[in-house]
Each structure stands twice: as C-alpha cells, then as structure tokens.
Design a protein around this motif. Structure first.
Motif, mmCIF file in Angstrom:
data_model
loop_
_atom_site.group_PDB
_atom_site.id
_atom_site.type_symbol
_atom_site.label_atom_id
_atom_site.label_comp_id
_atom_site.label_asym_id
_atom_site.label_seq_id
_atom_site.Cartn_x
_atom_site.Cartn_y
_atom_site.Cartn_z
ATOM 1 N N PRO A 33 0.800 -1.112 0.183
ATOM 2 C CA PRO A 33 0.357 0.215 -0.358
ATOM 3 C C PRO A 33 1.071 0.769 0.483
ATOM 4 O O PRO A 33 1.977 1.582 1.098
ATOM 5 N N ALA A 34 0.798 1.786 -1.266
ATOM 6 C CA ALA A 34 1.570 2.911 -1.386
ATOM 7 C C ALA A 34 1.663 4.183 -0.359
ATOM 8 O O ALA A 34 2.481 5.333 0.168
ATOM 9 N N PRO A 35 0.267 4.875 0.491
ATOM 10 C CA PRO A 35 -0.228 6.051 1.338
ATOM 11 C C PRO A 35 0.686 5.158 3.240
ATOM 12 O O PRO A 35 1.335 6.192 3.183
ATOM 13 N N SER A 44 -3.325 2.752 5.320
ATOM 14 C CA SER A 44 -2.683 2.042 3.652
ATOM 15 C C SER A 44 -3.509 2.539 2.291
ATOM 16 O O SER A 44 -3.423 2.336 1.601
ATOM 17 N N VAL A 45 -4.820 4.028 3.156
ATOM 18 C CA VAL A 45 -5.849 4.586 1.860
ATOM 19 C C VAL A 45 -5.709 5.343 2.648
ATOM 20 O O VAL A 45 -5.756 5.827 3.672
ATOM 21 N N CYS A 46 -6.508 6.131 1.870
ATOM 22 C CA CYS A 46 -7.431 7.323 2.426
ATOM 23 C C CYS A 46 -8.800 7.282 1.802
ATOM 24 O O CYS A 46 -8.834 7.517 0.588
ATOM 25 N N THR A 47 -9.599 8.015 2.990
ATOM 26 C CA THR A 47 -10.990 7.620 3.444
ATOM 27 C C THR A 47 -11.402 9.377 3.649
ATOM 28 O O THR A 47 -11.524 9.593 4.456
ATOM 29 N N SER A 48 -11.999 9.813 2.099
ATOM 30 C CA SER A 48 -12.130 11.310 2.454
ATOM 31 C C SER A 48 -14.511 11.507 2.636
ATOM 32 O O SER A 48 -14.529 10.526 1.554
ATOM 33 N N LEU A 49 -14.539 11.942 3.604
ATOM 34 C CA LEU A 49 -15.782 11.773 3.701
ATOM 35 C C LEU A 49 -16.633 13.211 3.388
ATOM 36 O O LEU A 49 -16.439 13.919 4.379
ATOM 37 N N ASN A 50 -17.979 13.636 3.122
ATOM 38 C CA ASN A 50 -18.847 14.604 3.099
ATOM 39 C C ASN A 50 -17.553 15.789 2.812
ATOM 40 O O ASN A 50 -17.143 16.105 1.428
ATOM 41 N N ASN A 51 -17.795 16.899 3.020
ATOM 42 C CA ASN A 51 -16.968 17.657 3.202
ATOM 43 C C ASN A 51 -15.630 17.467 3.683
ATOM 44 O O ASN A 51 -14.096 18.745 3.313
ATOM 45 N N GLU A 52 -15.560 16.373 3.312
ATOM 46 C CA GLU A 52 -13.524 16.084 3.752
ATOM 47 C C GLU A 52 -13.396 16.681 1.981
ATOM 48 O O GLU A 52 -13.874 15.401 0.913
ATOM 49 N N VAL A 53 -11.861 16.790 1.366
ATOM 50 C CA VAL A 53 -11.970 17.037 0.006
ATOM 51 C C VAL A 53 -10.998 15.952 0.182
ATOM 52 O O VAL A 53 -10.667 15.544 -1.253
ATOM 53 N N CYS A 54 -9.333 15.144 0.464
ATOM 54 C CA CYS A 54 -8.729 14.570 0.078
ATOM 55 C C CYS A 54 -8.013 14.427 1.470
ATOM 56 O O CYS A 54 -8.264 14.786 2.644
ATOM 57 N N HIS A 55 -7.435 12.816 1.523
ATOM 58 C CA HIS A 55 -6.644 12.968 2.913
ATOM 59 C C HIS A 55 -7.416 12.281 4.343
ATOM 60 O O HIS A 55 -6.636 12.931 4.379
ATOM 61 N N VAL A 72 -12.767 6.926 -1.684
ATOM 62 C CA VAL A 72 -11.546 5.955 -0.869
ATOM 63 C C VAL A 72 -10.805 5.669 -2.352
ATOM 64 O O VAL A 72 -11.173 5.347 -3.505
ATOM 65 N N ASP A 73 -9.441 6.361 -1.960
ATOM 66 C CA ASP A 73 -8.170 5.939 -2.914
ATOM 67 C C ASP A 73 -7.230 5.436 -2.804
ATOM 68 O O ASP A 73 -6.525 5.089 -1.717
ATOM 69 N N VAL A 74 -7.172 4.380 -3.938
ATOM 70 C CA VAL A 74 -6.128 3.474 -3.007
ATOM 71 C C VAL A 74 -4.944 3.331 -4.153
ATOM 72 O O VAL A 74 -5.188 3.289 -5.130
ATOM 73 N N SER A 75 -3.688 3.522 -3.228
ATOM 74 C CA SER A 75 -2.215 3.698 -4.176
ATOM 75 C C SER A 75 -2.104 2.615 -4.053
ATOM 76 O O SER A 75 -1.159 1.883 -2.933
ATOM 77 N N THR A 76 -1.352 1.934 -4.797
ATOM 78 C CA THR A 76 -0.206 0.230 -4.313
ATOM 79 C C THR A 76 1.152 0.172 -5.855
ATOM 80 O O THR A 76 0.530 0.943 -6.650
ATOM 81 N N ASN A 77 2.089 -0.291 -5.068
ATOM 82 C CA ASN A 77 2.988 -0.351 -5.714
ATOM 83 C C ASN A 77 3.361 -2.098 -5.500
ATOM 84 O O ASN A 77 3.072 -2.631 -4.622
ATOM 85 N N LEU A 78 3.761 -2.140 -7.280
ATOM 86 C CA LEU A 78 3.583 -3.798 -7.430
ATOM 87 C C LEU A 78 4.700 -3.923 -8.202
ATOM 88 O O LEU A 78 4.341 -2.824 -9.352
ATOM 89 N N ASN A 79 5.715 -4.425 -7.802
ATOM 90 C CA ASN A 79 7.022 -5.452 -8.489
ATOM 91 C C ASN A 79 7.653 -3.753 -9.025
ATOM 92 O O ASN A 79 8.348 -3.569 -10.229
ATOM 93 N N GLY A 80 7.236 -2.828 -7.896
ATOM 94 C CA GLY A 80 8.231 -1.481 -8.784
ATOM 95 C C GLY A 80 7.416 -0.538 -9.283
ATOM 96 O O GLY A 80 8.190 0.466 -9.402
ATOM 97 N N TYR A 81 6.090 -0.218 -9.567
ATOM 98 C CA TYR A 81 5.725 0.391 -10.378
ATOM 99 C C TYR A 81 4.777 0.608 -9.478
ATOM 100 O O TYR A 81 3.876 0.256 -8.657
ATOM 101 N N TYR A 82 3.994 2.004 -10.103
ATOM 102 C CA TYR A 82 2.915 2.541 -8.746
ATOM 103 C C TYR A 82 1.283 2.393 -9.764
ATOM 104 O O TYR A 82 1.199 2.717 -10.774
ATOM 105 N N SER A 83 -0.017 2.170 -8.226
ATOM 106 C CA SER A 83 -1.068 2.678 -9.390
ATOM 107 C C SER A 83 -1.261 4.104 -8.192
ATOM 108 O O SER A 83 -1.369 2.813 -7.140
ATOM 109 N N ASP A 84 -2.507 4.284 -9.272
ATOM 110 C CA ASP A 84 -3.357 5.319 -8.277
ATOM 111 C C ASP A 84 -4.371 5.511 -8.603
ATOM 112 O O ASP A 84 -4.538 5.901 -10.012
ATOM 113 N N SER A 85 -5.566 4.944 -7.453
ATOM 114 C CA SER A 85 -7.018 5.245 -8.403
ATOM 115 C C SER A 85 -8.357 5.225 -7.152
ATOM 116 O O SER A 85 -7.602 4.987 -5.616
ATOM 117 N N SER A 86 -9.085 5.824 -7.411
ATOM 118 C CA SER A 86 -10.242 6.201 -6.194
ATOM 119 C C SER A 86 -11.283 6.544 -7.361
ATOM 120 O O SER A 86 -11.800 6.622 -8.019
#
Ligand code: MF3
Ligand code: CO
Length: 227
Positions: A33-35, A44-55, A72-86
């Motif tokens: 988990p990249a975070p 390990s993840v960002c969870t931003s509720l209602n008036n929370e913009v991010c993080h 729910v913002d999920v970022s992962t490192n797999l085999n050295g490469y990063y992914s990021d989507s929410s």
C-alpha cells in the motif's frame, strides 16, 4: 482492490475497517500500500467523507452512515510500479444533491479523458474538466492536483485541472499521469486539518467529490491503466 471495497462498503463500517481491507488484500496480492508512511501518512488508504476533499485518515471512530458520500483512494506499489485510483461510494439513501455531485465528478474525469491525445497539452485536459464542472454549477479545487506516476508515487508533472487549453506540459507518448479533479458543491477554497496536517476540507463546509484514474499516453491515443 477498489472492486473489493465496492462489494463490502456499507453503513456501520468504520473507515479503519476499510484500511484493514486495503492493507490485507493488497499485501496478500503481493503489493505494497503506497500511502503507508508516505511522507508520514499513517494509514494504507485515504478515506475522505462528505466535506473532506482528500487525504482523510481512516479511524475506528469514523463510522459510515446512511446518506454519506465517501472517496476511497487506493494506491499500490506492485513490483516497483505504482498505481493510483479512487472512486466515490454512496452509503444507503443519499440526497439527490450529493448524488448529482458524485456523478458530475465522475463525468468530469471522462471529459478530461476525451481531451487526452498524444502531442496535446495537459491544459487541454484541464480546461475540458473545468468547463464541464462549471457548467454543472460546481467548482474545481485549485491547490491540489494530479501527478505523473510510474516508478515513483508522485512524479512530475504536477497536474492542474484549472489551467487553460494550449498551456502546460505536452502529453508525449509514454507520459503516465492521473486525472483526479476534486469537485466542490460550493466554493473552491479549502483548508488543511491543523491537528493531523493531512486532511483537506472545503472552507464553506459543502460536500466534495473525486474520482481518479491513471492514464498512459500512447502513440495513437491513450490507455486507462487504473480506475
Ligand atoms: N492517493 C493520493 C493521490 O491521488 C495521494 C495520497 S498521499 C497520502 O495522489 F500520503 F495521503 F497517501
Ligand atoms: Co493521485
């Protein structure tokens, strides 16, 4: 990972529970988990509720309830490469106002994606996002943007969603970046939580929504590689 979250998220679940799912499932699949510990981020993840913009920081004390919207913002490192989507999730019965905001935030990403073309400008994508968001009566956060991504979580360029057509970096084939505009129901201004130093809120207290995809520019178009 986001499919897993989609299947399990519901009223009564704490955001710490979402953090546990992300940590355990990601690790089991061989990812990191990249975070977690990224510039000191504690979870390990960002969870931003209602008036929370991010993080938003997962917590045992934050329990999802009927009518909430959450990113729910999920970022992962797999085999050295990063992914990021929410993605956004609507918990139970959500007001029409919030539902419309959530779908506009999703459509904003689609509008930006349509403007991604090799040898175009990042500003072409940004203006497509911002024009659409304004047409829906909402605003785009200016201070927090997207980023290049690949061998690092956050690489150059920093990606704005309020810049203009024909400006900013060229989208050369091979460029990999995120489209992740934060859309506020009210004013675009934000502030950062003074206690935890991470969580960003809308200044006017209105709800905010965000979807994030990861795009690779190719010789003849682009490819969405994480969503
Ligand atoms: N996932 C966020 C992004 O889309 C970044 C989160 S940084 C963290 O760029 F440290 F809060 F995880
Ligand atoms: Co990102």
């Amino acid at each position: 990972m986001l499919d897993y979250v989609a299947e399990h998220i519901k009223a009564g679940v704490s955001t710490e529970e979402i953090n546990r799912w992300v940590h355990e499932v990601t690790t089991k699949m061989g990812g990191i988990p990249a975070p977690l510990n990224y510039e000191g981020f504690p979870k390990s993840v960002c969870t931003s509720l209602n008036n929370e913009v991010c993080h938003g920081i997962p917590s045992e004390d934050i329990i999802l309830k009927d009518g909430d919207i959450i990113n729910v913002d999920v970022s992962t490192n797999l085999n050295g490469y990063y992914s990021d989507s929410s993605r956004m999730f609507c918990i139970g019965e959500v007001s029409e106002d919030k539902k419309r905001l959530v779908s506009a935030a999703k459509q904003a990403v689609e509008e930006g994606l349509k403007a991604v073309k090799p040898w175009g400008f990042l500003g072409d994508m940004a203006q497509a996002v911002n024009d659409y968001v304004k047409s829906q009566g909402y605003s785009v956060v200016r201070e927090v943007g997207g980023h290049g991504i690949g061998l690092e979580f956050h690489e150059d360029p920093w990606v704005s969603y309020v810049t203009e057509k024909g400006t900013e970096m060229l989208m050369v084939p091979g460029l990999c970046f995120t489209i992740e505009p934060m859309i506020n129901m009210g004013r675009p201004e934000i502030y950062t939580d003074e206690e935890n130093g991470w969580t960003i809120y809308t200044k006017d207290g209105t709800p905010s929504a965000q979807w994030e995809i990861q795009v690779l520019v190719t010789e003849d178009g682009c490819e969405v590689i994480s969503y």
